[in-house]
Design a protein around this motif. Structure first.
Motif, PDB file in Angstrom:
ATOM      1  N   ASN A 113      32.597  71.091  73.634  1.00 18.33           N
ATOM      2  CA  ASN A 113      33.524  71.531  74.794  1.00 18.33           C
ATOM      3  C   ASN A 113      34.981  71.720  74.463  1.00 18.33           C
ATOM      4  OD1 ASN A 113      32.265  72.549  76.527  1.00 18.33           O
ATOM      5  ND2 ASN A 113      32.698  71.474  78.019  1.00 18.33           N
ATOM      6  N   GLY A 114      35.614  70.735  73.094  1.00 14.71           N
ATOM      7  CA  GLY A 114      36.541  70.524  72.505  1.00 14.71           C
ATOM      8  C   GLY A 114      37.148  69.941  72.834  1.00 14.71           C
ATOM      9  N   ALA A 115      37.492  69.244  73.795  1.00 18.89           N
ATOM     10  CA  ALA A 115      38.506  67.979  74.298  1.00 18.89           C
ATOM     11  C   ALA A 115      39.687  67.577  73.328  1.00 18.89           C
ATOM     12  CB  ALA A 115      37.605  66.995  74.623  1.00 18.89           C
ATOM     13  N   PRO A 116      40.595  68.328  73.853  1.00 13.58           N
ATOM     14  CA  PRO A 116      41.999  67.809  72.950  1.00 13.58           C
ATOM     15  C   PRO A 116      42.498  66.955  73.213  1.00 13.58           C
ATOM     16  CG  PRO A 116      41.699  69.983  74.923  1.00 13.58           C
ATOM     17  CD  PRO A 116      41.025  69.183  75.221  1.00 13.58           C
ATOM     18  N   GLY A 117      43.221  66.529  71.580  1.00 13.16           N
ATOM     19  CA  GLY A 117      43.203  65.103  71.432  1.00 13.16           C
ATOM     20  C   GLY A 117      42.327  64.029  70.711  1.00 13.16           C
ATOM     21  N   LEU A 118      40.864  63.961  71.692  1.00 12.17           N
ATOM     22  CA  LEU A 118      39.817  63.383  70.877  1.00 12.17           C
ATOM     23  C   LEU A 118      39.767  63.202  69.631  1.00 12.17           C
ATOM     24  CD1 LEU A 118      37.809  61.853  71.743  1.00 12.17           C
ATOM     25  CD2 LEU A 118      36.188  64.052  72.161  1.00 12.17           C
ATOM     26  N   GLN A 119      39.768  61.711  69.014  1.00 18.76           N
ATOM     27  CA  GLN A 119      39.499  61.769  67.787  1.00 18.76           C
ATOM     28  C   GLN A 119      38.263  61.091  67.436  1.00 18.76           C
ATOM     29  OE1 GLN A 119      43.451  62.627  65.876  1.00 18.76           O
ATOM     30  NE2 GLN A 119      42.916  63.548  67.653  1.00 18.76           N
ATOM     31  N   LYS A 120      38.077  60.467  67.818  1.00 18.32           N
ATOM     32  CA  LYS A 120      36.401  59.704  66.972  1.00 18.32           C
ATOM     33  C   LYS A 120      36.102  59.441  68.747  1.00 18.32           C
ATOM     34  CE  LYS A 120      38.016  57.217  62.885  1.00 18.32           C
ATOM     35  NZ  LYS A 120      38.360  56.196  62.161  1.00 18.32           N
ATOM     36  N   LEU A 121      34.661  59.495  68.005  1.00 19.96           N
ATOM     37  CA  LEU A 121      33.780  59.476  69.942  1.00 19.96           C
ATOM     38  C   LEU A 121      31.601  57.674  69.118  1.00 19.96           C
ATOM     39  CD1 LEU A 121      32.891  61.435  72.083  1.00 19.96           C
ATOM     40  CD2 LEU A 121      31.052  62.165  70.277  1.00 19.96           C
ATOM     41  N   VAL A 122      32.865  57.224  70.314  1.00 19.81           N
ATOM     42  CA  VAL A 122      31.159  56.539  70.020  1.00 19.81           C
ATOM     43  C   VAL A 122      30.525  56.383  70.831  1.00 19.81           C
ATOM     44  CG1 VAL A 122      30.538  53.706  69.989  1.00 19.81           C
ATOM     45  CG2 VAL A 122      32.830  54.485  69.237  1.00 19.81           C
ATOM     46  N   LEU A 123      28.930  56.306  70.610  1.00 16.12           N
ATOM     47  CA  LEU A 123      27.587  56.934  71.469  1.00 16.12           C
ATOM     48  C   LEU A 123      26.726  55.689  71.480  1.00 16.12           C
ATOM     49  CD1 LEU A 123      27.166  60.093  70.425  1.00 16.12           C
ATOM     50  CD2 LEU A 123      28.641  59.553  72.161  1.00 16.12           C
ATOM     51  N   VAL A 124      26.902  54.890  72.948  1.00 13.23           N
ATOM     52  CA  VAL A 124      26.394  53.980  73.043  1.00 13.23           C
ATOM     53  C   VAL A 124      24.813  54.446  73.543  1.00 13.23           C
ATOM     54  CG1 VAL A 124      26.021  51.692  73.781  1.00 13.23           C
ATOM     55  CG2 VAL A 124      28.155  52.601  73.060  1.00 13.23           C
ATOM     56  N   ASP A 125      23.962  54.054  72.917  1.00  6.52           N
ATOM     57  CA  ASP A 125      22.575  54.307  73.584  1.00  6.52           C
ATOM     58  C   ASP A 125      22.527  55.540  74.893  1.00  6.52           C
ATOM     59  OD1 ASP A 125      19.869  53.116  72.502  1.00  6.52           O
ATOM     60  OD2 ASP A 125      19.722  52.524  74.665  1.00  6.52           O
ATOM     61  N   PRO A 126      23.405  56.624  73.893  1.00  9.50           N
ATOM     62  CA  PRO A 126      22.111  58.060  74.745  1.00  9.50           C
ATOM     63  C   PRO A 126      21.191  58.321  74.950  1.00  9.50           C
ATOM     64  CG  PRO A 126      23.735  58.913  72.476  1.00  9.50           C
ATOM     65  CD  PRO A 126      23.289  57.146  72.745  1.00  9.50           C
ATOM     66  N   ARG A 206      32.960  67.999  66.919  1.00  8.04           N
ATOM     67  CA  ARG A 206      33.138  68.013  65.033  1.00  8.04           C
ATOM     68  C   ARG A 206      34.173  66.434  65.495  1.00  8.04           C
ATOM     69  NH1 ARG A 206      30.800  71.599  63.508  1.00  8.04           N
ATOM     70  NH2 ARG A 206      30.755  74.259  64.962  1.00  8.04           N
ATOM     71  N   GLN A 207      34.738  65.735  65.930  1.00  9.59           N
ATOM     72  CA  GLN A 207      35.111  65.314  65.797  1.00  9.59           C
ATOM     73  C   GLN A 207      33.942  63.942  64.797  1.00  9.59           C
ATOM     74  OE1 GLN A 207      34.681  66.183  68.632  1.00  9.59           O
ATOM     75  NE2 GLN A 207      36.725  66.829  69.491  1.00  9.59           N
ATOM     76  N   PRO A 208      34.937  62.615  64.208  1.00  8.53           N
ATOM     77  CA  PRO A 208      33.813  61.641  63.957  1.00  8.53           C
ATOM     78  C   PRO A 208      32.805  60.898  65.297  1.00  8.53           C
ATOM     79  CG  PRO A 208      35.620  61.759  62.576  1.00  8.53           C
ATOM     80  CD  PRO A 208      35.597  63.118  64.066  1.00  8.53           C
ATOM     81  N   ALA A 209      31.754  60.781  64.672  1.00 11.54           N
ATOM     82  CA  ALA A 209      31.283  59.735  65.808  1.00 11.54           C
ATOM     83  C   ALA A 209      30.084  58.765  65.114  1.00 11.54           C
ATOM     84  CB  ALA A 209      30.133  61.211  66.808  1.00 11.54           C
ATOM     85  N   LEU A 210      30.123  57.891  66.141  1.00 12.88           N
ATOM     86  CA  LEU A 210      29.092  56.434  66.114  1.00 12.88           C
ATOM     87  C   LEU A 210      28.450  56.440  67.033  1.00 12.88           C
ATOM     88  CD1 LEU A 210      29.062  54.277  64.166  1.00 12.88           C
ATOM     89  CD2 LEU A 210      30.778  53.127  65.707  1.00 12.88           C
ATOM     90  N   LEU A 211      26.748  56.693  66.836  1.00 17.13           N
ATOM     91  CA  LEU A 211      25.618  56.386  67.048  1.00 17.13           C
ATOM     92  C   LEU A 211      25.451  54.717  67.316  1.00 17.13           C
ATOM     93  CD1 LEU A 211      23.172  57.763  69.166  1.00 17.13           C
ATOM     94  CD2 LEU A 211      22.203  57.894  67.212  1.00 17.13           C
ATOM     95  N   MET A 212      25.925  54.130  68.496  1.00 13.60           N
ATOM     96  CA  MET A 212      25.333  52.822  68.543  1.00 13.60           C
ATOM     97  C   MET A 212      23.379  52.650  69.165  1.00 13.60           C
ATOM     98  SD  MET A 212      27.044  48.905  69.529  1.00 13.60           S
ATOM     99  CE  MET A 212      28.852  50.320  68.961  1.00 13.60           C
ATOM    100  N   VAL A 213      22.812  52.356  68.606  1.00 22.37           N
ATOM    101  CA  VAL A 213      21.101  52.537  69.380  1.00 22.37           C
ATOM    102  C   VAL A 213      21.032  50.669  69.267  1.00 22.37           C
ATOM    103  CG1 VAL A 213      19.179  52.472  68.141  1.00 22.37           C
ATOM    104  CG2 VAL A 213      20.531  54.338  68.023  1.00 22.37           C
TER     105      VAL A 213
END
Length: 268
Positions: A113-126, A206-213
């Motif tokens: 959705n855009g999330a202004p200010g969000l730089q990086k995203l870590v997704l832990v076992d979604p 669009r932000q860099p993302a890390l998927l942790m499995v």
């Protein structure tokens, strides 16, 4: 020495949002826990994150000390929109975001959705369940039965029936706080695991993302990783081999090691 600073509340997105703050220095970092994890249950993780970041752990609506009750929307879109609203209310114009399980799904939606200010995203076992997809491995009664028991009063030893591998301290904390999880909010989140296809939002992230499995979680399989990479080709993927879905509870050192230098510094 603890890095805990304080708890607080802000009015954001039309609700009261409660948070716990750790560290107070460095880049801002927001942590969004899973389906039945009030912010306080992530304190042992946030203590170390607070050594490196200005860390805020959220109580998702319907949990902990944030707004709850029958008049709120607990759907994915509403909960996702709480995240950038929270950041804006605290004046966080640049922040990283860690989401675990349900929280990772909300993080994906917020980022898309855009999330202004969000730089990086870590997704832990979604959860990667959704319409026409493999069901989420956990079953709804596991959540509902434990919440109802906690609402009547339960001990850490009682909680061991649901979380057999957890430490005595972790069990006691969950037993103390699980009653704050509003059952209709939990049911809606669980239903959304199966009714909302989170994959549709990944191309818009669009932000860099890390998927942790989790290597032993059964939530994300190799075929799921392949699909996620097709939808977001620049995503980084790391596996914590000896952990189940509740990665920090199973392998705390492995959890922190999995970040590598993704957030521009080691947290191991």
């Amino acid at each position: 020495m603890t890095t805990f600073l304080n708890g607080g509340h802000v009015s954001a997105n039309g609700i009261r949002q409660h948070y716990l703050r750790y560290g107070g220095k460095g880049h801002a970092l927001i942590v969004v826990p899973g389906i039945t994890s009030p912010a306080i249950t992530w304190g042992f993780v946030a203590e170390r994150l607070g050594q490196h970041f200005d860390t805020y752990v959220l109580d998702v609506r319907g949990r902990g000390l944030s707004s709850s009750g029958p008049d709120l929307d607990y759907g994915t879109d509403a909960c996702a929109s709480d995240i950038p609203a929270f950041a804006a209310a605290l004046g966080l114009d640049s922040y990283h975001l860690i989401g675990h399980s349900m929280g990772a799904r909300f993080a994906i939606r917020a980022a898309a959705n855009g999330a202004p200010g969000l730089q990086k995203l870590v997704l832990v076992d979604p959860p990667v369940s959704g319409p026409g997809r493999r069901a989420y491995p956990s079953k709804l009664p596991w959540y509902v039965d434990s919440i109802r028991q906690a609402s009547l009063g339960m001990s850490g030893e009682d909680m061991r029936t649901y979380c057999a591998t957890w430490s005595d301290e972790q069990l006691a904390l969950r037993a103390e706080w699980l009653h704050t999880c509003y059952e209709p909010a939990i049911v809606r989140a669980f239903d959304d695991f199966h009714e909302v296809d989170i994959h549709q939002y990944l191309p818009a992230v669009r932000q860099p993302a890390l998927l942790m499995v989790a290597g032993r979680g059964g939530v994300i399989e190799p075929c799921d990783i392949d699909e996620i990479r097709e939808l977001k080709s620049d995503i980084q993927v790391v596996q914590v081999a000896n952990a189940g879905h509740m990665i920090p509870w199973d392998d705390l050192d492995g959890f922190f090691a999995a970040f590598g230098l993704f957030l521009d510094r080691s947290v191991a």
